[in-house]
Structures are given as C-alpha cells and as structure tokens.
Design a protein around this motif. Structure first.
Motif, short mmCIF file in Angstrom:
data_model
loop_
_atom_site.label_atom_id
_atom_site.label_comp_id
_atom_site.label_asym_id
_atom_site.label_seq_id
_atom_site.Cartn_x
_atom_site.Cartn_y
_atom_site.Cartn_z
N LEU A 83 -4.07 77.02 46.36
CA LEU A 83 -4.95 76.54 47.57
C LEU A 83 -4.35 76.54 48.68
CD1 LEU A 83 -6.92 73.49 46.25
CD2 LEU A 83 -7.86 75.95 46.71
N LEU A 84 -3.08 75.88 48.69
CA LEU A 84 -2.26 75.98 50.15
C LEU A 84 -1.65 77.35 50.30
CD1 LEU A 84 -0.29 72.54 49.83
CD2 LEU A 84 -2.21 73.34 51.28
N THR A 85 -1.50 78.05 49.52
CA THR A 85 -0.98 79.53 49.88
C THR A 85 -2.07 80.23 50.47
OG1 THR A 85 0.47 79.40 47.93
CG2 THR A 85 -0.18 81.68 48.93
N VAL A 86 -3.29 80.15 49.92
CA VAL A 86 -4.45 80.85 50.80
C VAL A 86 -4.70 80.05 51.92
CG1 VAL A 86 -7.09 81.04 50.49
CG2 VAL A 86 -5.77 81.61 48.46
N PHE A 87 -4.68 78.88 52.17
CA PHE A 87 -4.78 78.38 53.59
C PHE A 87 -3.73 78.80 54.28
CE2 PHE A 87 -6.90 74.28 51.25
CZ PHE A 87 -7.95 74.98 51.07
N CYS A 88 -2.70 78.60 53.99
CA CYS A 88 -1.28 79.07 54.99
C CYS A 88 -1.37 80.38 55.38
CB CYS A 88 -0.22 78.81 54.11
SG CYS A 88 0.23 76.92 54.08
N VAL A 89 -1.70 81.20 54.42
CA VAL A 89 -1.88 82.83 54.78
C VAL A 89 -3.10 82.96 55.89
CG1 VAL A 89 -2.46 85.05 53.96
CG2 VAL A 89 -0.81 83.99 52.66
#
Length: 185
Positions: free
Chosen positions: A86-92
């Motif tokens: 989730l956080l990887t997608v949000f950060c990208v």
C-alpha cells in the motif's frame, strides 16, 4: 545543476548522505513511537513516507514506501507486506503527482497525506474487520479507524515540519544560469 570542482561534488555527496541518514533516523523514531502506548495513536510512518516521496525521485519513493510499510506491518501486527504494498503504491503515486502536476507546498502535501492515510485505514478496516461480518463491526471504523486517521492528519503537520527542516539545510539547491536555461529549452 553543474558541479565544477571535486570539492563541490564531495560537499553534495556528503549533504545527500547526511540527509538520507536523518530521513531514516526519523523513520525509526516514528516506528518506536508507533510501537509504544495504546492502539489509538497516529500512523506516523504514512506521512513520513509521503514526505520523502514528494521531494525525491520515484525509486527513492518506492523504497521508502516499502520500508515504512514493512515497519507499519510490524508495529500493527499485520500480514507482513500488506502495508508495504500500500505505502509503496501511495509513495510512487505521490512522487509522480508532485513531479508532474503539483508544487511542493504544504496544502498539497496535507491533502495527499489525508487521502493516503484514509485509504490505508479504510482498507485495513475492510480486510481485517468488516470481511468477517462481526456484530457491530462498524463501531471499530467510527471509534478507532477514524480517530487514528484524524490523529495521523494532525501529526502530519509536525512530520512535514521536520522533513522540511532537513530539506532546507541539506537538499541541493538548483541554480541555473541564463545560458543553461537557454540550452535546455
């Protein structure tokens, strides 16, 4: 930005190294805060990951999002990798949005953080509570998840101030001459 001397290059690399060390020391501090106390506390790693993402390239944003996600999984006792994805997608997404469309302003950061943390809390509620159809399960969302989301949004102001301070002193400043602007046009 053109580096002319080896000394300027060395100063830039030193500042960059110190900046990243401070980023990750803050992340470890936020992880420590998340693992102490009660269950209703802000998810400090979400705004920290977004802060790093909005000021850096996509790869740095993805790595930081994954690291913060794994730490969130450990702090919350979730399936290992759930919050990392989730956080990887949000950060990208945040990195690309700020790189292509938005200016690096506090208001833009705040609404991106509010949306990302709400989605994280909402998906956590859906996948860990509502899916099992317990009686009165909606009370968890209204009394716990929304409270955590609100605390996260409020705490994101302090997180932003800390990362902005680090960036102010250690982020390389790009100063282009008129000739460099004409050449790149």
């Amino acid at each position: 930005m053109r580096l002319k001397t080896p000394r300027e290059k060395r100063i830039l690399y030193t500042k960059t190294t110190v900046r990243w060390i401070l980023y990750y020391l803050l992340i470890l501090l936020f992880f420590t805060i998340m693992t102490s106390g009660t269950y209703t506390k802000p998810m400090l790693l979400v705004p920290a990951a977004i802060c790093v993402a909005i000021g850096n390239d996509v790869m740095a944003a993805a790595v930081t999002g994954a690291v913060c996600g794994f730490l969130t999984d450990m702090a919350c006792g979730r399936l290992f990798g759930y919050n990392a994805v989730l956080l990887t997608v949000f950060c990208v997404a945040a990195s690309l949005i700020f790189e292509l469309y938005l200016r690096n302003k506090f208001v833009n950061y705040l609404w991106i953080t509010a949306v990302a943390s709400f989605l994280q809390c909402w998906l956590d509620y859906k996948f860990y509570y509502e899916i099992w159809d317990y009686e009165n399960v909606s009370r968890i969302f209204t009394h716990v998840s929304l409270k955590v989301w609100g605390l996260t949004v409020v705490a994101s102001v302090v997180v932003y101030a800390l990362y902005k301070l680090i960036n102010h002193f250690l982020m390389p400043k790009e100063h282009l001459t008129i000739e460099e602007v004409i050449k790149t046009s």
